[in-house]
Design an enzyme around this catalytic site. Structure first.
Site, PDB file in Angstrom:
ATOM      1  N   ARG A 137      -4.285  -1.173  -3.152  1.00 39.81           N
ATOM      2  CA  ARG A 137      -5.210  -2.286  -3.389  1.00 39.81           C
ATOM      3  C   ARG A 137      -5.463  -3.034  -2.077  1.00 39.81           C
ATOM      4  O   ARG A 137      -6.601  -3.421  -1.785  1.00 39.81           O
ATOM      5  CB  ARG A 137      -4.675  -3.230  -4.454  1.00 39.81           C
ATOM      6  CG  ARG A 137      -4.641  -2.628  -5.850  1.00 39.81           C
ATOM      7  CD  ARG A 137      -4.163  -3.618  -6.885  1.00 39.81           C
ATOM      8  NE  ARG A 137      -5.132  -4.683  -7.116  1.00 39.81           N
ATOM      9  CZ  ARG A 137      -4.888  -5.772  -7.834  1.00 39.81           C
ATOM     10  NH1 ARG A 137      -3.691  -5.946  -8.373  1.00 39.81           N
ATOM     11  NH2 ARG A 137      -5.820  -6.691  -7.997  1.00 39.81           N
ATOM     12  N   CYS A 196      -1.194 -12.508  -3.911  1.00 40.78           N
ATOM     13  CA  CYS A 196      -1.208 -11.229  -4.632  1.00 40.78           C
ATOM     14  C   CYS A 196      -2.562 -11.126  -5.328  1.00 40.78           C
ATOM     15  O   CYS A 196      -3.575 -11.491  -4.750  1.00 40.78           O
ATOM     16  CB  CYS A 196      -0.036 -11.147  -5.606  1.00 40.78           C
ATOM     17  SG  CYS A 196      -0.006 -12.469  -6.848  1.00 40.78           S
TER      18      CYS A 196
END
Length: 275
Positions: A172, A230
């Site tokens: 990611r 995150c």
């Protein structure tokens, strides 16, 4: 105070003169809340707290899990029996991401005696119960600001002046996949540091010296200001806790990538490198 507690340590304290309030924060990203699992069996005395509705505000421009209003969070904690001076232990199913979110919120709002049950429910070897406790109302009153909180602008600045860690999975960060948010990639200047590498195969945190070595290799030292983000501010709290075990007081960008990527004017970097 060490921010984690073992199952055996908790068992000892639970029968002592100041038993901790125990909060069950079982949760999974994209799945149903953990209430049904809690009702099917939980640690004796544990009170269930829902991450999505009680440890986060409504999703929107501030991200998928923005911080709850302090007043609302305080009400949830008081209903769970949390007092100003009450020891608190939080746990989830074993990953400790959700538990770390509760730990961070309590610490940020001024509670000084809160720990995560290392390894979560999976580390517990005692009996479970289906009895739902009815704790006495606590007197906890949130006082936000005890830990450093970053907004998007502060996170961007820290990525250049200090060390901003991206706690998501490496793919990611690199922009290879993005299953949830608007665009793939990372905040320019941020360093990839997946949360999953804070723990061993049993889900328990690595020893402090191993965590110190891990974060030192990523650029954390005694003089460097460290921040973490995150996807939506949940697993990043786990990384903040791991950094504390390693001797670093890190800041949290609670809006994280879900907030950053929602604004098309903000830059996005891809690939394996910070820039």
């Amino acid at each position: 105070m060490k921010p984690i507690i073992t199952a055996s340590e908790y068992l000892s304290e639970s029968t002592g003169p100041r038993p901790p309030v125990l909060l069950d924060i079982r949760w999974q990203l994209g799945g149903p809340n953990g209430r049904a699992d809690y009702e099917a069996g939980h640690l004796p005395g544990a009170v269930y707290v829902d991450l999505d509705s009680e440890l986060a505000g409504p999703a929107g421009s501030g991200g998928r899990h923005p911080l709850p209003a302090p007043e609302a969070f305080g009400a949830v904690m008081r209903r769970a029996g949390v007092g100003q001076d009450t020891p608190v232990v939080v746990h989830d199913g074993g990953q400790s991401w959700a538990a770390a979110r509760a730990w961070w919120l309590l610490r940020w709002t001024g509670h000084t005696d809160v720990r995560v049950l290392d390894g979560g429910l999976a580390a517990w070897t005692g009996e479970l119960t289906t009895e739902i406790p009815e704790p006495a109302e606590g007197d906890f009153r949130p006082r936000p600001g005890a830990l450093v909180l970053l907004d998007a602008d502060a996170a961007a600045k820290l990525a250049r002046s200090g060390l901003l860690l991206d706690a998501r999975a490496g793919e990611r960060y690199r922009g290879e996949v993005e299953p949830i948010d608007r665009v793939a990639g990372h905040i320019p200047g941020a360093v990839s540091a997946p949360t999953t590498q804070n723990v061993g195969e049993d889900g328990r945190f690595l020893p402090a010296d191993a965590l110190t070595s891990r974060f030192a290799a990523l650029g954390a030292d005694g003089d460097t200001q460290v921040g973490v983000y995150c996807g939506s501010g949940v697993s990043a709290a786990h990384e903040v806790l791991a950094l504390e075990l390693a001797g670093h007081r890190a800041a949290l960008y609670a809006g994280s990538w879900s907030e950053w990527s929602s604004d098309e004017s903000r830059p996005v970097a891809t690939g394996p490198d910070p820039l």
